[in-house]
Design a protein around this motif. Structure first.
Motif, mmCIF file in Angstrom:
data_model
loop_
_atom_site.group_PDB
_atom_site.id
_atom_site.type_symbol
_atom_site.label_atom_id
_atom_site.label_comp_id
_atom_site.label_asym_id
_atom_site.label_seq_id
_atom_site.Cartn_x
_atom_site.Cartn_y
_atom_site.Cartn_z
ATOM 1 N N ASN A 131 39.469 53.386 43.812
ATOM 2 C CA ASN A 131 40.984 53.634 43.295
ATOM 3 C C ASN A 131 41.646 54.912 44.281
ATOM 4 O O ASN A 131 42.839 54.844 44.310
ATOM 5 C CB ASN A 131 40.862 54.122 42.016
ATOM 6 C CG ASN A 131 40.802 52.836 41.057
ATOM 7 O OD1 ASN A 131 41.220 51.587 41.641
ATOM 8 N ND2 ASN A 131 40.006 52.817 40.077
ATOM 9 N N LEU A 137 42.801 53.496 47.419
ATOM 10 C CA LEU A 137 43.609 52.686 47.496
ATOM 11 C C LEU A 137 44.789 53.455 47.324
ATOM 12 O O LEU A 137 45.999 53.070 47.824
ATOM 13 C CB LEU A 137 43.505 51.504 46.630
ATOM 14 C CG LEU A 137 42.435 50.525 46.663
ATOM 15 C CD1 LEU A 137 42.110 49.524 45.613
ATOM 16 C CD2 LEU A 137 42.748 49.697 48.017
ATOM 17 N N GLN A 138 44.906 54.390 46.282
ATOM 18 C CA GLN A 138 46.198 55.098 46.005
ATOM 19 C C GLN A 138 46.631 55.879 47.260
ATOM 20 O O GLN A 138 47.927 55.868 47.385
ATOM 21 C CB GLN A 138 45.941 56.104 44.631
ATOM 22 C CG GLN A 138 47.049 56.905 44.351
ATOM 23 C CD GLN A 138 48.157 55.862 43.562
ATOM 24 O OE1 GLN A 138 47.777 54.838 43.105
ATOM 25 N NE2 GLN A 138 49.234 56.268 43.552
ATOM 26 N N TRP A 149 48.076 53.752 49.822
ATOM 27 C CA TRP A 149 49.442 53.144 49.525
ATOM 28 C C TRP A 149 50.474 54.397 49.524
ATOM 29 O O TRP A 149 51.373 53.817 50.205
ATOM 30 C CB TRP A 149 49.218 52.794 47.807
ATOM 31 C CG TRP A 149 50.600 52.538 47.479
ATOM 32 C CD1 TRP A 149 51.392 51.118 47.740
ATOM 33 C CD2 TRP A 149 51.523 53.223 46.089
ATOM 34 N NE1 TRP A 149 52.583 51.249 46.964
ATOM 35 C CE2 TRP A 149 52.685 52.420 46.310
ATOM 36 C CE3 TRP A 149 51.221 54.316 45.590
ATOM 37 C CZ2 TRP A 149 53.597 52.887 45.273
ATOM 38 C CZ3 TRP A 149 52.264 54.578 45.000
ATOM 39 C CH2 TRP A 149 53.450 53.886 44.584
ATOM 40 N N VAL A 188 48.502 48.448 51.517
ATOM 41 C CA VAL A 188 48.516 48.401 49.940
ATOM 42 C C VAL A 188 50.150 48.425 49.805
ATOM 43 O O VAL A 188 50.611 49.180 50.517
ATOM 44 C CB VAL A 188 47.861 49.413 49.469
ATOM 45 C CG1 VAL A 188 48.144 49.450 48.015
ATOM 46 C CG2 VAL A 188 46.315 49.279 49.685
ATOM 47 N N PHE A 193 50.366 47.763 42.983
ATOM 48 C CA PHE A 193 49.265 47.678 41.990
ATOM 49 C C PHE A 193 50.103 47.023 40.743
ATOM 50 O O PHE A 193 51.069 47.183 40.387
ATOM 51 C CB PHE A 193 48.955 49.134 41.640
ATOM 52 C CG PHE A 193 48.199 49.941 42.824
ATOM 53 C CD1 PHE A 193 46.867 49.550 43.019
ATOM 54 C CD2 PHE A 193 48.938 50.812 43.279
ATOM 55 C CE1 PHE A 193 46.448 50.459 44.170
ATOM 56 C CE2 PHE A 193 48.410 51.628 44.195
ATOM 57 C CZ PHE A 193 47.168 51.370 44.875
ATOM 58 N N GLU A 201 44.910 45.093 36.809
ATOM 59 C CA GLU A 201 43.707 45.371 37.573
ATOM 60 C C GLU A 201 43.576 44.828 39.034
ATOM 61 O O GLU A 201 42.615 44.663 39.292
ATOM 62 C CB GLU A 201 42.381 44.961 36.860
ATOM 63 C CG GLU A 201 42.409 45.724 35.397
ATOM 64 C CD GLU A 201 40.980 45.182 34.838
ATOM 65 O OE1 GLU A 201 40.421 44.467 35.140
ATOM 66 O OE2 GLU A 201 40.688 45.684 33.556
ATOM 67 N N CYS A 202 44.998 44.567 39.552
ATOM 68 C CA CYS A 202 44.939 43.955 40.897
ATOM 69 C C CYS A 202 45.530 44.916 41.952
ATOM 70 O O CYS A 202 46.467 45.655 41.550
ATOM 71 C CB CYS A 202 45.707 42.771 40.873
ATOM 72 S SG CYS A 202 44.883 41.175 40.335
ATOM 73 N N THR A 203 45.250 44.832 42.990
ATOM 74 C CA THR A 203 46.069 45.394 44.134
ATOM 75 C C THR A 203 46.570 44.522 45.198
ATOM 76 O O THR A 203 45.803 43.443 45.500
ATOM 77 C CB THR A 203 44.704 46.184 44.977
ATOM 78 O OG1 THR A 203 44.032 47.156 44.021
ATOM 79 C CG2 THR A 203 45.471 46.756 46.208
ATOM 80 N N TYR A 204 47.744 44.542 45.363
ATOM 81 C CA TYR A 204 48.405 43.929 46.361
ATOM 82 C C TYR A 204 48.380 44.314 47.877
ATOM 83 O O TYR A 204 48.710 45.343 48.095
ATOM 84 C CB TYR A 204 49.638 43.483 45.822
ATOM 85 C CG TYR A 204 49.747 42.709 44.662
ATOM 86 C CD1 TYR A 204 49.718 41.413 44.420
ATOM 87 C CD2 TYR A 204 50.024 43.520 43.398
ATOM 88 C CE1 TYR A 204 49.580 40.604 43.207
ATOM 89 C CE2 TYR A 204 49.954 42.833 42.303
ATOM 90 C CZ TYR A 204 49.868 41.469 42.056
ATOM 91 O OH TYR A 204 49.505 40.807 40.976
ATOM 92 N N LEU A 205 48.024 43.368 48.738
ATOM 93 C CA LEU A 205 47.968 43.819 50.269
ATOM 94 C C LEU A 205 48.978 43.068 50.915
ATOM 95 O O LEU A 205 48.843 41.764 50.564
ATOM 96 C CB LEU A 205 46.450 43.597 50.955
ATOM 97 C CG LEU A 205 45.186 44.542 50.400
ATOM 98 C CD1 LEU A 205 44.271 44.068 51.248
ATOM 99 C CD2 LEU A 205 45.808 45.827 50.736
ATOM 100 N N VAL A 261 40.296 44.623 41.714
ATOM 101 C CA VAL A 261 39.681 45.959 42.022
ATOM 102 C C VAL A 261 37.991 46.003 41.842
ATOM 103 O O VAL A 261 37.293 46.349 42.495
ATOM 104 C CB VAL A 261 40.126 47.219 41.388
ATOM 105 C CG1 VAL A 261 39.252 48.656 41.620
ATOM 106 C CG2 VAL A 261 41.589 47.390 41.663
#
Length: 130
Positions: free
Chosen positions: A54, A57-58, A61, A87, A90, A93-97, A109
């Motif tokens: 996390n 990813l943050q 992003w 990224v 968000f 609970e999903c991350t979008y790429l 995640v």
């Protein structure tokens, strides 16, 4: 009806079908390239905790940096191919790429094994001179 033109009236010297041999269509070469990527053996990267994932990813992003995500999904005794992209958001609970080809991909995640910065070195920057 067959239109036969005498050889002396040809505008150029035609070699027949020889000029088409070994040419590959664009769709065929794209297919071969994607198959080659899927068949590559991916090195196993160390598993990260959800908190580390996390945090990375943050930060990626916010910095809009390209990352490579290795999923914790095993297919035919090997880990699934890594996903490379940026990224873009968000949700739950999903991350979008946004992938390198422009497509969007949602990744849960919990399925992420490792996150690392993507290698953005271009092939023309390599010095392979002898």
């Amino acid at each position: 009806m067959e239109n036969i033109v005498p050889r002396e009236k040809w505008l150029y010297n035609d070699r027949g079908m020889m000029n088409w041999m070994w040419w590959i269509l664009a769709d065929h070469s794209a297919y071969l390239e994607s198959e080659q990527k899927h068949q590559q053996i991916n090195p196993v990267k160390p598993e990260m905790t959800i908190a580390e994932i996390n945090r990375l990813l943050q930060s990626n992003w916010q910095q809009r940096m390209a990352i490579t995500i290795q999923l914790n999904v095993i297919r035919q005794d090997w880990y699934a191919p890594a996903v490379t992209g940026t990224v873009v958001g968000f949700n739950d609970e999903c991350t979008y790429l946004q992938l390198t080809d422009g497509a969007l991909k949602a990744i849960k995640v919990q399925t992420i094994r490792n996150v690392s910065l993507a290698d953005r070195t271009k092939w023309w920057l390599y010095d392979d001179s002898i």
